[in-house]
Write a protein that holds these residues in place. Structure first.
Motif, PDB file in Angstrom:
ATOM      1  N   PHE A 120       0.859  -1.175   0.000  1.00  0.00           N
ATOM      2  CA  PHE A 120       0.000   0.000   0.000  1.00  0.00           C
ATOM      3  C   PHE A 120       0.902   1.233   0.000  1.00  0.00           C
ATOM      4  N   VAL A 121       0.559   2.202  -0.822  1.00  0.00           N
ATOM      5  CA  VAL A 121       1.262   3.482  -0.838  1.00  0.00           C
ATOM      6  C   VAL A 121       0.265   4.560  -0.433  1.00  0.00           C
ATOM      7  N   ASP A 122       0.554   5.227   0.683  1.00  0.00           N
ATOM      8  CA  ASP A 122      -0.367   6.227   1.234  1.00  0.00           C
ATOM      9  C   ASP A 122      -1.769   5.641   1.382  1.00  0.00           C
ATOM     10  N   THR A 170      -3.595  -0.646 -10.329  1.00  0.00           N
ATOM     11  CA  THR A 170      -2.597   0.384 -10.613  1.00  0.00           C
ATOM     12  C   THR A 170      -2.023   0.178 -12.008  1.00  0.00           C
ATOM     13  N   GLU A 171      -1.734   1.283 -12.697  1.00  0.00           N
ATOM     14  CA  GLU A 171      -1.160   1.191 -14.043  1.00  0.00           C
ATOM     15  C   GLU A 171       0.232   0.574 -13.986  1.00  0.00           C
ATOM     16  N   VAL A 172       0.464  -0.414 -14.842  1.00  0.00           N
ATOM     17  CA  VAL A 172       1.754  -1.099 -14.920  1.00  0.00           C
ATOM     18  C   VAL A 172       2.537  -0.522 -16.094  1.00  0.00           C
ATOM     19  N   ARG A 173       3.700   0.055 -15.821  1.00  0.00           N
ATOM     20  CA  ARG A 173       4.526   0.658 -16.859  1.00  0.00           C
ATOM     21  C   ARG A 173       5.585  -0.318 -17.389  1.00  0.00           C
ATOM     22  N   ASP A 180      12.338 -14.541 -10.332  1.00  0.00           N
ATOM     23  CA  ASP A 180      12.490 -13.091 -10.171  1.00  0.00           C
ATOM     24  C   ASP A 180      11.381 -12.368 -10.927  1.00  0.00           C
ATOM     25  N   ARG A 181      10.868 -11.308 -10.314  1.00  0.00           N
ATOM     26  CA  ARG A 181       9.857 -10.484 -10.974  1.00  0.00           C
ATOM     27  C   ARG A 181      10.119  -9.027 -10.654  1.00  0.00           C
ATOM     28  N   SER A 182       9.970  -8.162 -11.669  1.00  0.00           N
ATOM     29  CA  SER A 182      10.136  -6.724 -11.492  1.00  0.00           C
ATOM     30  C   SER A 182       8.956  -6.019 -12.156  1.00  0.00           C
ATOM     31  N   VAL A 183       8.274  -5.163 -11.394  1.00  0.00           N
ATOM     32  CA  VAL A 183       7.110  -4.434 -11.902  1.00  0.00           C
ATOM     33  C   VAL A 183       7.268  -2.958 -11.546  1.00  0.00           C
ATOM     34  N   VAL A 184       7.061  -2.084 -12.528  1.00  0.00           N
ATOM     35  CA  VAL A 184       7.036  -0.645 -12.287  1.00  0.00           C
ATOM     36  C   VAL A 184       5.585  -0.178 -12.333  1.00  0.00           C
ATOM     37  N   TYR A 185       5.111   0.349 -11.211  1.00  0.00           N
ATOM     38  CA  TYR A 185       3.746   0.853 -11.103  1.00  0.00           C
ATOM     39  C   TYR A 185       3.758   2.377 -11.172  1.00  0.00           C
ATOM     40  N   GLN A 186       2.730   2.930 -11.832  1.00  0.00           N
ATOM     41  CA  GLN A 186       2.550   4.383 -11.842  1.00  0.00           C
ATOM     42  C   GLN A 186       1.219   4.710 -11.183  1.00  0.00           C
ATOM     43  N   LEU A 187       1.268   5.485 -10.115  1.00  0.00           N
ATOM     44  CA  LEU A 187       0.064   5.853  -9.396  1.00  0.00           C
ATOM     45  C   LEU A 187      -0.710   6.923 -10.165  1.00  0.00           C
ATOM     46  N   PRO A 188      -1.975   7.141  -9.818  1.00  0.00           N
ATOM     47  CA  PRO A 188      -2.765   8.159 -10.522  1.00  0.00           C
ATOM     48  C   PRO A 188      -2.153   9.551 -10.466  1.00  0.00           C
ATOM     49  N   ASP A 189      -1.362   9.862  -9.430  1.00  0.00           N
ATOM     50  CA  ASP A 189      -0.743  11.188  -9.347  1.00  0.00           C
ATOM     51  C   ASP A 189       0.592  11.259 -10.081  1.00  0.00           C
ATOM     52  N   GLY A 190       0.972  10.165 -10.773  1.00  0.00           N
ATOM     53  CA  GLY A 190       2.189  10.174 -11.576  1.00  0.00           C
ATOM     54  C   GLY A 190       3.407   9.566 -10.911  1.00  0.00           C
ATOM     55  N   ARG A 191       3.376   9.350  -9.612  1.00  0.00           N
ATOM     56  CA  ARG A 191       4.525   8.750  -8.933  1.00  0.00           C
ATOM     57  C   ARG A 191       4.730   7.312  -9.378  1.00  0.00           C
ATOM     58  N   GLU A 229      11.406  -6.003  -2.521  1.00  0.00           N
ATOM     59  CA  GLU A 229      12.050  -4.699  -2.531  1.00  0.00           C
ATOM     60  C   GLU A 229      11.163  -3.681  -3.237  1.00  0.00           C
ATOM     61  N   VAL A 230      10.975  -2.538  -2.600  1.00  0.00           N
ATOM     62  CA  VAL A 230      10.191  -1.449  -3.176  1.00  0.00           C
ATOM     63  C   VAL A 230      11.101  -0.240  -3.313  1.00  0.00           C
ATOM     64  N   THR A 231      11.171   0.318  -4.534  1.00  0.00           N
ATOM     65  CA  THR A 231      12.012   1.478  -4.806  1.00  0.00           C
ATOM     66  C   THR A 231      11.143   2.632  -5.282  1.00  0.00           C
ATOM     67  N   ALA A 232      11.255   3.772  -4.612  1.00  0.00           N
ATOM     68  CA  ALA A 232      10.588   4.991  -5.077  1.00  0.00           C
ATOM     69  C   ALA A 232      11.432   5.598  -6.189  1.00  0.00           C
ATOM     70  N   LEU A 233      10.897   5.650  -7.407  1.00  0.00           N
ATOM     71  CA  LEU A 233      11.709   6.061  -8.560  1.00  0.00           C
ATOM     72  C   LEU A 233      11.847   7.569  -8.693  1.00  0.00           C
ATOM     73  N   ASP A 234      10.790   8.322  -8.442  1.00  0.00           N
ATOM     74  CA  ASP A 234      10.877   9.758  -8.710  1.00  0.00           C
ATOM     75  C   ASP A 234      10.168  10.641  -7.695  1.00  0.00           C
ATOM     76  N   ALA A 235       9.538  10.040  -6.677  1.00  0.00           N
ATOM     77  CA  ALA A 235       8.838  10.831  -5.668  1.00  0.00           C
ATOM     78  C   ALA A 235       8.705   9.981  -4.406  1.00  0.00           C
ATOM     79  N   PRO A 236       8.592  10.619  -3.246  1.00  0.00           N
ATOM     80  CA  PRO A 236       8.505   9.853  -1.998  1.00  0.00           C
ATOM     81  C   PRO A 236       7.122   9.246  -1.803  1.00  0.00           C
TER      82      PRO A 236
END
Length: 229
Positions: A10-12, A21-24, A38-49, A72-79
């Protein structure tokens, strides 16, 4: 069989899944020789994070009753404020009969597993069950290791067919939050307390932290009150 592979993010306070959630970006690789998925997924939230979730699942070929999951969860461009829920789920009986989808586990049409002992110690949960017909005892243990400076244990809750160990973390841009989950399964005609002791000893992560690709000693985990000799 109780499923200990579930970890939810969960994020916020909003759930982050492929359904919500949109999968990029999505990558998955199975190494048959090493027994690693191994699996790697990049999610984009509705606010763009954007957040990247990297998971590794390992099943020991030498100790087939053991498994390890690194999350492992990595914040790519916003907290973001993260809530990670590590769960142990007991299969529920359904009235719909067997599932037609071959990718799904077989549905249970009756109460196959009867709950038994429960042991909770910080971030460790051990549960036992008895099969309704064969009366075999199944013991399942899960434990966790994490960096106490980055991750906070919030609660451990056992309720009916679900055990939940929840963690919180605040991820800054570029920061990776890591949780490692250990699982052990035992079954047999032995008494439930003995099998629970065996499962509890196996999920103590310290002697086996390299199985999941860790090169350093764990920084925090459940207290090894059931450690095997």
């Amino acid at each position: 069989m109780p499923d200990g592979t579930t970890i939810r993010l969960f994020v916020d306070d909003d759930p982050v899944t492929c359904e919500t959630t949109e999968v990029r970006q999505f990558d998955r690789a199975l190494d048959m020789r090493r027994g690693v998925l191994d699996r790697s997924v990049v999610y984009q939230l509705p606010d763009g994070r954007r957040f990247r979730v990297d998971t590794r699942r390992f099943v020991s070929l030498a100790h087939r009753h053991m498994a390890c999951l690194r999350y492992e969860v990595t914040a790519l461009d916003a907290p973001g404020r993260l809530m990670i829920s590590s769960e142990l789920l007991t299969p529920r009986a359904t009235a719909d009969g067997p599932a037609l989808d071959p990718r799904q586990s077989r549905a249970l049409t009756e109460a196959t597993l009867e709950p038994g002992l429960e042991r909770v110690d910080n971030v460790r949960v051990i549960r036992t069950y008895r099969t309704a017909r064969s009366e075999l005892v199944v013991a399942v243990g899960m434990d966790h290791e994490f960096d106490e400076q980055a991750v906070t244990h919030v609660r451990t809750k056992v309720d009916g067919d679900r055990a939940d160990v929840a963690f919180e973390a605040y991820a800054r841009p570029g920061q990776t939050v890591t949780l490692t989950k250990w699982l052990a399964y035992h079954y047999g005609a032995e008494n439930a307390a003995h099998l629970a002791d065996r499962a509890g000893g196996d999920v103590v992560p310290s002697p086996r932290h390299r199985l999941c690709g860790r090169a350093r000693r764990p920084r925090a985990c459940g207290h090894p009150v059931l450690a095997a000799q």
